[in-house]
Scaffold this motif. Sequence first.
Motif, PDB file in Angstrom:
ATOM      1  N   LEU A   1      46.402  48.679  46.461  1.00 45.49           N
ATOM      2  CA  LEU A   1      46.129  48.558  47.896  1.00 45.49           C
ATOM      3  C   LEU A   1      44.842  49.270  48.290  1.00 45.49           C
ATOM      4  O   LEU A   1      44.057  48.758  49.097  1.00 45.49           O
ATOM      5  CB  LEU A   1      47.302  49.118  48.710  1.00 45.49           C
ATOM      6  CG  LEU A   1      48.533  48.237  48.767  1.00 45.49           C
ATOM      7  CD1 LEU A   1      49.701  48.995  49.388  1.00 45.49           C
ATOM      8  CD2 LEU A   1      48.254  46.970  49.543  1.00 45.49           C
ATOM      9  N   SER A   2      44.602  50.454  47.718  1.00 42.15           N
ATOM     10  CA  SER A   2      43.367  51.162  48.049  1.00 42.15           C
ATOM     11  C   SER A   2      42.161  50.455  47.445  1.00 42.15           C
ATOM     12  O   SER A   2      41.060  50.532  47.982  1.00 42.15           O
ATOM     13  CB  SER A   2      43.427  52.620  47.598  1.00 42.15           C
ATOM     14  OG  SER A   2      43.536  52.705  46.207  1.00 42.15           O
ATOM     15  N   ARG A   3      42.345  49.720  46.342  1.00 40.52           N
ATOM     16  CA  ARG A   3      41.261  48.932  45.748  1.00 40.52           C
ATOM     17  C   ARG A   3      40.874  47.784  46.690  1.00 40.52           C
ATOM     18  O   ARG A   3      39.722  47.494  46.903  1.00 40.52           O
ATOM     19  CB  ARG A   3      41.708  48.385  44.394  1.00 40.52           C
ATOM     20  CG  ARG A   3      40.920  47.262  43.826  1.00 40.52           C
ATOM     21  CD  ARG A   3      39.531  47.594  43.377  1.00 40.52           C
ATOM     22  NE  ARG A   3      39.499  48.678  42.441  1.00 40.52           N
ATOM     23  CZ  ARG A   3      38.422  49.391  42.195  1.00 40.52           C
ATOM     24  NH1 ARG A   3      37.301  49.132  42.821  1.00 40.52           N
ATOM     25  NH2 ARG A   3      38.445  50.372  41.347  1.00 40.52           N
TER      26      ARG A   3
ATOM     27  N   LEU B   1      33.649  40.983  42.685  1.00 40.11           N
ATOM     28  CA  LEU B   1      34.569  41.916  43.339  1.00 40.11           C
ATOM     29  C   LEU B   1      35.486  41.187  44.317  1.00 40.11           C
ATOM     30  O   LEU B   1      36.670  41.489  44.412  1.00 40.11           O
ATOM     31  CB  LEU B   1      33.777  43.023  44.058  1.00 40.11           C
ATOM     32  CG  LEU B   1      34.598  44.112  44.709  1.00 40.11           C
ATOM     33  CD1 LEU B   1      35.467  44.837  43.677  1.00 40.11           C
ATOM     34  CD2 LEU B   1      33.707  45.114  45.412  1.00 40.11           C
ATOM     35  N   SER B   2      34.948  40.201  45.020  1.00 40.26           N
ATOM     36  CA  SER B   2      35.773  39.457  45.977  1.00 40.26           C
ATOM     37  C   SER B   2      36.876  38.682  45.262  1.00 40.26           C
ATOM     38  O   SER B   2      37.998  38.571  45.768  1.00 40.26           O
ATOM     39  CB  SER B   2      34.908  38.507  46.802  1.00 40.26           C
ATOM     40  OG  SER B   2      34.267  37.575  45.961  1.00 40.26           O
ATOM     41  N   GLU B   3      36.590  38.162  44.050  1.00 36.67           N
ATOM     42  CA  GLU B   3      37.610  37.441  43.287  1.00 36.67           C
ATOM     43  C   GLU B   3      38.712  38.386  42.820  1.00 36.67           C
ATOM     44  O   GLU B   3      39.894  38.039  42.843  1.00 36.67           O
ATOM     45  CB  GLU B   3      36.977  36.757  42.072  1.00 36.67           C
ATOM     46  CG  GLU B   3      36.025  35.632  42.423  1.00 36.67           C
ATOM     47  CD  GLU B   3      35.275  35.104  41.225  1.00 36.67           C
ATOM     48  OE1 GLU B   3      34.916  33.917  41.264  1.00 36.67           O
ATOM     49  OE2 GLU B   3      35.051  35.860  40.257  1.00 36.67           O
ATOM     50  N   VAL B   4      38.318  39.581  42.419  1.00 35.89           N
ATOM     51  CA  VAL B   4      39.305  40.586  42.000  1.00 35.89           C
ATOM     52  C   VAL B   4      40.209  40.938  43.179  1.00 35.89           C
ATOM     53  O   VAL B   4      41.437  40.944  43.057  1.00 35.89           O
ATOM     54  CB  VAL B   4      38.599  41.853  41.460  1.00 35.89           C
ATOM     55  CG1 VAL B   4      39.609  42.952  41.184  1.00 35.89           C
ATOM     56  CG2 VAL B   4      37.805  41.534  40.204  1.00 35.89           C
ATOM     57  N   ASN B   5      39.606  41.196  44.321  1.00 35.73           N
ATOM     58  CA  ASN B   5      40.387  41.558  45.508  1.00 35.73           C
ATOM     59  C   ASN B   5      41.301  40.417  45.940  1.00 35.73           C
ATOM     60  O   ASN B   5      42.451  40.646  46.322  1.00 35.73           O
ATOM     61  CB  ASN B   5      39.465  41.968  46.650  1.00 35.73           C
ATOM     62  CG  ASN B   5      38.807  43.305  46.405  1.00 35.73           C
ATOM     63  OD1 ASN B   5      39.247  44.078  45.566  1.00 35.73           O
ATOM     64  ND2 ASN B   5      37.743  43.584  47.126  1.00 35.73           N
ATOM     65  N   ASP B   6      40.806  39.171  45.894  1.00 39.22           N
ATOM     66  CA  ASP B   6      41.627  38.016  46.269  1.00 39.22           C
ATOM     67  C   ASP B   6      42.820  37.863  45.334  1.00 39.22           C
ATOM     68  O   ASP B   6      43.938  37.574  45.776  1.00 39.22           O
ATOM     69  CB  ASP B   6      40.787  36.735  46.264  1.00 39.22           C
ATOM     70  CG  ASP B   6      39.766  36.701  47.391  1.00 39.22           C
ATOM     71  OD1 ASP B   6      39.904  37.501  48.342  1.00 39.22           O
ATOM     72  OD2 ASP B   6      38.824  35.876  47.311  1.00 39.22           O
ATOM     73  N   SER B   7      42.598  38.072  44.034  1.00 41.76           N
ATOM     74  CA  SER B   7      43.693  37.966  43.061  1.00 41.76           C
ATOM     75  C   SER B   7      44.750  39.028  43.311  1.00 41.76           C
ATOM     76  O   SER B   7      45.950  38.745  43.272  1.00 41.76           O
ATOM     77  CB  SER B   7      43.163  38.099  41.638  1.00 41.76           C
ATOM     78  OG  SER B   7      42.321  37.031  41.322  1.00 41.76           O
ATOM     79  N   ILE B   8      44.294  40.251  43.552  1.00 37.69           N
ATOM     80  CA  ILE B   8      45.236  41.346  43.813  1.00 37.69           C
ATOM     81  C   ILE B   8      46.051  41.061  45.068  1.00 37.69           C
ATOM     82  O   ILE B   8      47.275  41.214  45.075  1.00 37.69           O
ATOM     83  CB  ILE B   8      44.492  42.694  43.925  1.00 37.69           C
ATOM     84  CG1 ILE B   8      43.902  43.085  42.574  1.00 37.69           C
ATOM     85  CG2 ILE B   8      45.432  43.796  44.425  1.00 37.69           C
ATOM     86  CD1 ILE B   8      42.979  44.289  42.628  1.00 37.69           C
TER      87      ILE B   8
END
Length: 123
Positions: free
Chosen positions: A96-98, A42-49
Amino acid sequence: MANNPKVMENLKPFKKGEDDRRWLEGRPKKFTTELAEHGYKLSEVNDSIQAIMAMNETDIKEVLKNSDATMLEKTVARAIIKSYEKGSLYSMDTLLSRVFGKPKETIDASVEAKIVNVTLKLD
Protein backbone atom coordinates in the motif's frame (compact mmCIF):
# COMPACT_ATOMS: atom_id res chain seq x y z
CA MET A 1 38.16 -7.89 24.75
CA ALA A 2 40.62 -7.67 21.83
CA ASN A 3 43.35 -9.09 24.07
CA ASN A 4 41.26 -12.12 25.01
CA PRO A 5 43.14 -15.24 23.71
CA LYS A 6 39.92 -17.10 22.81
CA VAL A 7 38.80 -14.20 20.64
CA MET A 8 42.24 -13.74 19.08
CA GLU A 9 42.44 -17.32 17.78
CA ASN A 10 39.17 -16.86 15.81
CA LEU A 11 40.32 -13.65 14.11
CA LYS A 12 41.71 -13.79 10.59
CA PRO A 13 43.72 -10.90 9.17
CA PHE A 14 42.25 -9.07 6.18
CA LYS A 15 44.11 -9.86 2.97
CA LYS A 16 44.96 -7.09 0.54
CA GLY A 17 43.27 -7.26 -2.81
CA GLU A 18 40.94 -10.20 -3.34
CA ASP A 19 39.34 -11.60 -0.20
CA ASP A 20 36.41 -14.02 -0.10
CA ARG A 21 34.85 -12.16 2.84
CA ARG A 22 34.25 -9.00 0.78
CA TRP A 23 31.01 -8.42 -1.09
CA LEU A 24 32.22 -7.01 -4.39
CA GLU A 25 28.85 -6.82 -6.13
CA GLY A 26 27.64 -3.91 -4.02
CA ARG A 27 24.25 -3.31 -2.49
CA PRO A 28 21.38 -5.43 -3.86
CA LYS A 29 19.05 -3.61 -6.25
CA LYS A 30 15.61 -2.53 -5.15
CA PHE A 31 12.59 -4.44 -6.39
CA THR A 32 11.36 -1.63 -8.63
CA THR A 33 14.83 -1.15 -10.13
CA GLU A 34 14.97 -4.81 -11.13
CA LEU A 35 11.48 -4.59 -12.61
CA ALA A 36 12.48 -1.50 -14.61
CA GLU A 37 15.39 -3.47 -16.07
CA HIS A 38 12.88 -6.10 -17.26
CA GLY A 39 10.80 -3.46 -19.04
CA TYR A 40 8.18 -2.61 -16.41
CA LYS A 41 7.26 1.01 -15.81
CA LEU A 42 6.47 2.25 -12.31
CA SER A 43 2.86 2.90 -13.31
CA GLU A 44 2.52 -0.72 -14.51
CA VAL A 45 3.89 -2.01 -11.21
CA ASN A 46 1.48 0.17 -9.24
CA ASP A 47 -1.48 -0.86 -11.45
CA SER A 48 -0.65 -4.56 -10.97
CA ILE A 49 -0.39 -4.17 -7.21
CA GLN A 50 -3.70 -2.29 -7.04
CA ALA A 51 -5.48 -4.85 -9.20
CA ILE A 52 -4.24 -7.83 -7.20
CA MET A 53 -4.98 -6.18 -3.85
CA ALA A 54 -8.57 -5.64 -5.00
CA MET A 55 -9.07 -9.40 -5.62
CA ASN A 56 -10.51 -11.91 -3.19
CA GLU A 57 -8.53 -14.88 -1.89
CA THR A 58 -9.65 -17.39 -4.53
CA ASP A 59 -8.84 -14.98 -7.37
CA ILE A 60 -5.36 -14.34 -5.96
CA LYS A 61 -4.74 -18.10 -5.72
CA GLU A 62 -5.84 -18.39 -9.36
CA VAL A 63 -3.20 -15.82 -10.31
CA LEU A 64 -0.56 -18.08 -8.72
CA LYS A 65 -1.82 -21.08 -10.75
CA ASN A 66 -2.15 -19.14 -14.03
CA SER A 67 0.74 -19.91 -16.37
CA ASP A 68 0.09 -16.69 -18.34
CA ALA A 69 0.49 -14.44 -15.27
CA THR A 70 3.65 -12.34 -15.18
CA MET A 71 6.27 -12.83 -12.50
CA LEU A 72 5.30 -9.44 -11.08
CA GLU A 73 1.71 -10.58 -10.63
CA LYS A 74 2.78 -13.90 -9.13
CA THR A 75 5.25 -12.23 -6.77
CA VAL A 76 2.67 -9.76 -5.48
CA ALA A 77 0.03 -12.49 -5.19
CA ARG A 78 2.41 -14.77 -3.28
CA ALA A 79 3.36 -11.96 -0.87
CA ILE A 80 -0.31 -11.21 -0.18
CA ILE A 81 -1.21 -14.88 0.37
CA LYS A 82 1.79 -15.45 2.68
CA SER A 83 0.95 -12.34 4.65
CA TYR A 84 -2.69 -13.42 4.93
CA GLU A 85 -1.79 -16.94 6.09
CA LYS A 86 0.63 -15.63 8.73
CA GLY A 87 -1.90 -13.09 9.96
CA SER A 88 0.63 -10.33 9.32
CA LEU A 89 -0.09 -7.00 7.69
CA TYR A 90 3.55 -6.19 6.88
CA SER A 91 3.36 -7.10 3.17
CA MET A 92 0.04 -5.32 2.79
CA ASP A 93 1.45 -2.22 4.45
CA THR A 94 4.52 -2.32 2.21
CA LEU A 95 2.45 -2.74 -0.96
CA LEU A 96 0.00 0.00 0.00
CA SER A 97 2.80 2.44 0.79
CA ARG A 98 4.43 1.52 -2.56
CA VAL A 99 1.23 2.37 -4.48
CA PHE A 100 -0.27 5.25 -2.51
CA GLY A 101 2.70 6.55 -0.53
CA LYS A 102 2.98 6.72 3.22
CA PRO A 103 0.23 8.65 4.99
CA LYS A 104 1.10 11.98 6.54
CA GLU A 105 2.05 11.73 10.16
CA THR A 106 1.01 14.42 12.60
CA ILE A 107 2.98 15.21 15.69
CA ASP A 108 1.59 17.11 18.65
CA ALA A 109 4.21 19.17 20.38
CA SER A 110 4.00 21.80 23.07
CA VAL A 111 6.68 24.42 23.39
CA GLU A 112 7.18 26.54 26.45
CA ALA A 113 9.04 29.78 25.95
CA LYS A 114 10.76 31.63 28.77
CA ILE A 115 11.96 35.19 28.51
CA VAL A 116 15.37 35.85 29.93
CA ASN A 117 16.57 39.44 30.33
CA VAL A 118 20.32 39.92 30.29
CA THR A 119 21.86 43.26 31.05
CA LEU A 120 25.47 43.93 30.40
CA LYS A 121 27.23 46.91 31.97
CA LEU A 122 30.32 48.04 30.13
CA ASP A 123 32.48 50.54 31.99
